[in-house]
Structures are given as C-alpha cells and as structure tokens.
Design an enzyme around this catalytic site. Structure first.
Site, PDB file in Angstrom:
ATOM      1  N   CYS A 106       0.686  -1.059   0.165  1.00 14.10           N
ATOM      2  CA  CYS A 106      -0.210  -0.757  -0.049  1.00 14.10           C
ATOM      3  C   CYS A 106       0.478   1.389  -0.112  1.00 14.10           C
ATOM      4  O   CYS A 106       1.669   1.937  -1.303  1.00 14.10           O
ATOM      5  CB  CYS A 106      -0.914   0.165   0.841  1.00 14.10           C
ATOM      6  SG  CYS A 106      -2.045   1.328   0.732  1.00 14.10           S
ATOM      7  N   HIS A 209      -3.865  -4.719   0.423  1.00 13.84           N
ATOM      8  CA  HIS A 209      -3.329  -5.203   1.561  1.00 13.84           C
ATOM      9  C   HIS A 209      -3.505  -6.787   1.873  1.00 13.84           C
ATOM     10  O   HIS A 209      -4.096  -7.435   2.531  1.00 13.84           O
ATOM     11  CB  HIS A 209      -4.193  -4.740   2.997  1.00 13.84           C
ATOM     12  CG  HIS A 209      -3.968  -3.211   2.758  1.00 13.84           C
ATOM     13  ND1 HIS A 209      -3.465  -2.395   3.871  1.00 13.84           N
ATOM     14  CD2 HIS A 209      -3.958  -2.201   2.332  1.00 13.84           C
ATOM     15  CE1 HIS A 209      -3.073  -1.520   3.479  1.00 13.84           C
ATOM     16  NE2 HIS A 209      -3.509  -0.791   2.981  1.00 13.84           N
ATOM     17  N   GLU A 211      -1.872  -8.677   4.249  1.00 15.93           N
ATOM     18  CA  GLU A 211      -1.787  -9.319   5.135  1.00 15.93           C
ATOM     19  C   GLU A 211      -3.080  -9.267   6.145  1.00 15.93           C
ATOM     20  O   GLU A 211      -3.035  -9.774   7.316  1.00 15.93           O
ATOM     21  CB  GLU A 211      -0.634  -8.093   6.186  1.00 15.93           C
ATOM     22  CG  GLU A 211      -1.525  -6.954   6.555  1.00 15.93           C
ATOM     23  CD  GLU A 211      -1.997  -5.674   4.950  1.00 15.93           C
ATOM     24  OE1 GLU A 211      -1.662  -6.128   3.880  1.00 15.93           O
ATOM     25  OE2 GLU A 211      -2.377  -4.485   5.504  1.00 15.93           O
TER      26      GLU A 211
END
Ligand code: MN
Length: 231
Positions: A106, A209, A211
C-alpha cells in the site's frame, strides 16, 4: 530464523508508534521474526537497521509527501509524515543496494516507487478517471475489486493466479514508474496495483493489503511466504 525489518508507524499522536498486527502475523506464519524499526533520520541507525535484518517490509499508512517526487501538494492530498517518508526511502534504497528482499504494501508500495524516482496520483478520484472505488477503508479485509497479474511476473508465479480479488484501502496510486520497475498487476480500470524490480532476489510492491487476507486466503499468504523464502 530469518528476520524481517518493519518500520513502525506514526499515528496522529506522535509520541507513540504503532503497527497493525496483521503484518507481523503474516511474517510469523511465513516462518520469520519481524523486528520493529523506529523512524529515524540518523544515517548510522538506518544502515544498522538494514544490516540487522534479512528483508524489509514497508507497510501502509499516511500519504507520501509530494515533495519527495517533485510535486506541489494538492488540496486533495491527505495527511503526510515527511520524516517517515525520508527514513523509508533510505531503508528501501539500502535494502535494494544490498539485494535484501523487499515487500512493499500500500503506502509502502508507493514509497518503493518514489524511492526509485517514480511519481504518484495524489488522489485517484481527482486525477484518474475510474468507475471503481479504491478507498474502501471500512471493509479492510473484504475483496472489493479485481486485479490482473502480468504474465511472467514474480507476482503471477507466487500466486499462481491471473486474476485476484483484492481489498482496497487507498486513495493514491502509482502514476509514473520508478527506474527499472515493471508493473505486475493492474486493476480492471487500468490503475497500477503492483510493481516489481526485475533482477533482484525479491522486490515486490502491492497496492492492496494481503496481510489482512492472509489468514484465510492462501494466495495472500503466499506473497509473504515467497518474500521470506527469498530471504
Ligand atoms: Mn485498489
């Protein structure tokens, strides 16, 4: 055990650092130890930080200061933290110079581009015509649009997928590519959503994202696993 440096973030209260645990857990699931690096302007500390780790993870956060890519700040640019930009740009260049793996997420993906001389859209809605909504911040772990991975890219090889459903929590994006970078993914509106630096062991940026998706989606965890494996 391999170690991954993670620069910790500045929230509005600048007497504290914080970090979203999703990043750390994704690194740990990949079998490495995340090590926190505070924002520092000290060149010796920056060099020591990169010496101490096997790879560098650049995470999300505030907007990148347009001055760092030679532009005036527009009214639609958001909050900036120039000290963090300066630190992460140096850490990114040091890691790449030593060919230590870099994963950039990001804002980190934007820093990766700027560190190599690239530029950003300061606001997608204001500067890039699209029918997609990219800042969907209230649904952090929900895939809201599709990206197409580039054939032959590291990202395609890692995920094994030509299209990915991704979350999207950004209002800025890569405009002009930095030196040597290649696009590895685009949204269906053509916006650049992933970049990589060919010729390095591992140097990958993604605008979404992974994660936040990694605990339940194997192709998202695979990005962290390939990053750690390259270390
Ligand atoms: Mn997006």
């Amino acid at each position: 055990m391999k170690t991954i440096g993670v620069v910790i973030n500045t929230p509005e209260n600048e007497r504290q650092f914080n970090i979203n645990r999703d990043y750390l857990e994704a690194v740990e699931r990949a079998g490495a130890l995340p090590l926190m690096i505070p924002i520092t302007a000290d060149a010796a500390e920056q060099a020591a930080a990169i010496d101490a780790v096997d790879g560098l993870l650049l995470t999300g956060g505030a907007d990148v200061d347009p001055a760092s890519y030679g532009e005036q700040t527009q009214p639609f640019c958001g909050r900036i933290v120039p000290e963090r930009d300066a630190c992460e740009i140096v850490l990114c260049r040091l890691a790449l110079a030593q060919d230590k793996p870099v994963l950039a997420v990001c804002r980190g993906h934007q820093i990766f581009n700027v560190a190599l001389g690239g530029t950003l859209y300061q606001d997608i809605a204001a500067q890039y015509g699209t029918e997609l909504t990219h800042p969907v911040n209230d649904r952090p772990a929900e895939p809201v649009h599709e990206v197409r991975t580039e054939e032959g890219s590291t990202l395609r090889r890692i995920t094994g997928m030509a299209t990915l459903r991704v979350n999207s929590r950004h209002h800025q994006a890569v405009k002009d590519l930095g030196k040597g970078l290649a696009v590895n993914a685009r949204a269906t509106d053509g916006l650049i959503e992933g970049i990589e630096l060919p010729g390095k062991r591992f140097a990958v940026g993604v605008q979404w994202h992974p994660e936040s998706l990694a605990s339940c989606r194997p192709e998202a965890q695979a990005i962290f696993s390939a990053f750690v494996a390259a270390c």
